[in-house]
Design a protein around this motif. Structure first.
Motif, PDB file in Angstrom:
ATOM      1  N   GLU A 274     -17.445 -11.958   5.901  1.00  0.00           N
ATOM      2  CA  GLU A 274     -18.126 -10.679   6.156  1.00  0.00           C
ATOM      3  C   GLU A 274     -19.549 -10.707   5.610  1.00  0.00           C
ATOM      4  O   GLU A 274     -20.477 -10.220   6.266  1.00  0.00           O
ATOM      5  CB  GLU A 274     -17.336  -9.514   5.547  1.00  0.00           C
ATOM      6  CG  GLU A 274     -16.037  -9.196   6.236  1.00  0.00           C
ATOM      7  CD  GLU A 274     -16.185  -8.561   7.612  1.00  0.00           C
ATOM      8  OE1 GLU A 274     -17.315  -8.206   8.019  1.00  0.00           O
ATOM      9  OE2 GLU A 274     -15.153  -8.417   8.288  1.00  0.00           O
TER      10      GLU A 274
ATOM     11  N   TYR B 133     -23.643 -16.655  14.269  1.00  0.00           N
ATOM     12  CA  TYR B 133     -23.102 -15.338  14.592  1.00  0.00           C
ATOM     13  C   TYR B 133     -21.766 -15.464  15.340  1.00  0.00           C
ATOM     14  O   TYR B 133     -20.780 -14.839  14.977  1.00  0.00           O
ATOM     15  CB  TYR B 133     -24.102 -14.528  15.423  1.00  0.00           C
ATOM     16  CG  TYR B 133     -23.521 -13.239  15.938  1.00  0.00           C
ATOM     17  CD1 TYR B 133     -23.379 -12.140  15.085  1.00  0.00           C
ATOM     18  CD2 TYR B 133     -23.084 -13.112  17.249  1.00  0.00           C
ATOM     19  CE1 TYR B 133     -22.817 -10.955  15.542  1.00  0.00           C
ATOM     20  CE2 TYR B 133     -22.523 -11.931  17.703  1.00  0.00           C
ATOM     21  CZ  TYR B 133     -22.395 -10.858  16.845  1.00  0.00           C
ATOM     22  OH  TYR B 133     -21.821  -9.694  17.300  1.00  0.00           O
TER      23      TYR B 133
ATOM     24  N   LYS C 119     -21.577 -12.858   7.954  1.00  0.00           N
ATOM     25  CA  LYS C 119     -21.843 -12.122   9.192  1.00  0.00           C
ATOM     26  C   LYS C 119     -22.973 -11.123   8.975  1.00  0.00           C
ATOM     27  O   LYS C 119     -23.889 -11.021   9.788  1.00  0.00           O
ATOM     28  CB  LYS C 119     -20.585 -11.410   9.671  1.00  0.00           C
ATOM     29  CG  LYS C 119     -20.779 -10.641  10.961  1.00  0.00           C
ATOM     30  CD  LYS C 119     -19.497  -9.959  11.391  1.00  0.00           C
ATOM     31  CE  LYS C 119     -19.709  -9.124  12.631  1.00  0.00           C
ATOM     32  NZ  LYS C 119     -18.476  -8.418  13.028  1.00  0.00           N
TER      33      LYS C 119
ATOM     34  N   VAL D 206     -18.893 -17.003  13.035  1.00  0.00           N
ATOM     35  CA  VAL D 206     -18.329 -16.098  12.033  1.00  0.00           C
ATOM     36  C   VAL D 206     -17.566 -14.939  12.692  1.00  0.00           C
ATOM     37  O   VAL D 206     -16.521 -14.526  12.192  1.00  0.00           O
ATOM     38  CB  VAL D 206     -19.402 -15.607  11.039  1.00  0.00           C
ATOM     39  CG1 VAL D 206     -20.305 -14.565  11.637  1.00  0.00           C
ATOM     40  CG2 VAL D 206     -18.774 -15.097   9.765  1.00  0.00           C
ATOM     41  N   THR D 207     -18.037 -14.439  13.819  1.00  0.00           N
ATOM     42  CA  THR D 207     -17.283 -13.378  14.505  1.00  0.00           C
ATOM     43  C   THR D 207     -15.964 -13.928  15.041  1.00  0.00           C
ATOM     44  O   THR D 207     -14.946 -13.228  15.012  1.00  0.00           O
ATOM     45  CB  THR D 207     -18.086 -12.701  15.633  1.00  0.00           C
ATOM     46  OG1 THR D 207     -18.544 -13.672  16.550  1.00  0.00           O
ATOM     47  CG2 THR D 207     -19.255 -11.912  15.074  1.00  0.00           C
TER      48      THR D 207
END
Length: 67
Positions: free
Chosen positions: A18, A58, A21, A61-62
């Motif tokens: 988190e 991005y 991100k 990590v998502t």
């Protein structure tokens, strides 16, 4: 002499993911003005290597945070 790290796997906590991100989104927003504009720019396939690395981070990590 240190042990080789070739076969090590790094485990990240959800909190670390988190945080990563959030940091990546902050950088995308600084560069493009908003996350939405950044993702729209990505669709154009018109970006440099630094931007490509941000998009890659991005999406990685998502993906890792998705259920």
């Amino acid at each position: 002499m240190s042990a080789p790290t070739d076969n090590l796997v790094r485990v990240f906590t959800e909190e670390e993911l988190e945080d990563r991100k959030s940091a990546v989104i902050d950088r995308l927003e600084q560069r493009f003005g908003s996350l939405e504009r950044a993702l729209k720019r990505e669709e154009d396939w018109d970006y440099d290597d630094d931007e490509a690395a941000l998009f890659s981070d991005y999406h990685a990590v998502t993906f890792l945070l998705s259920d």
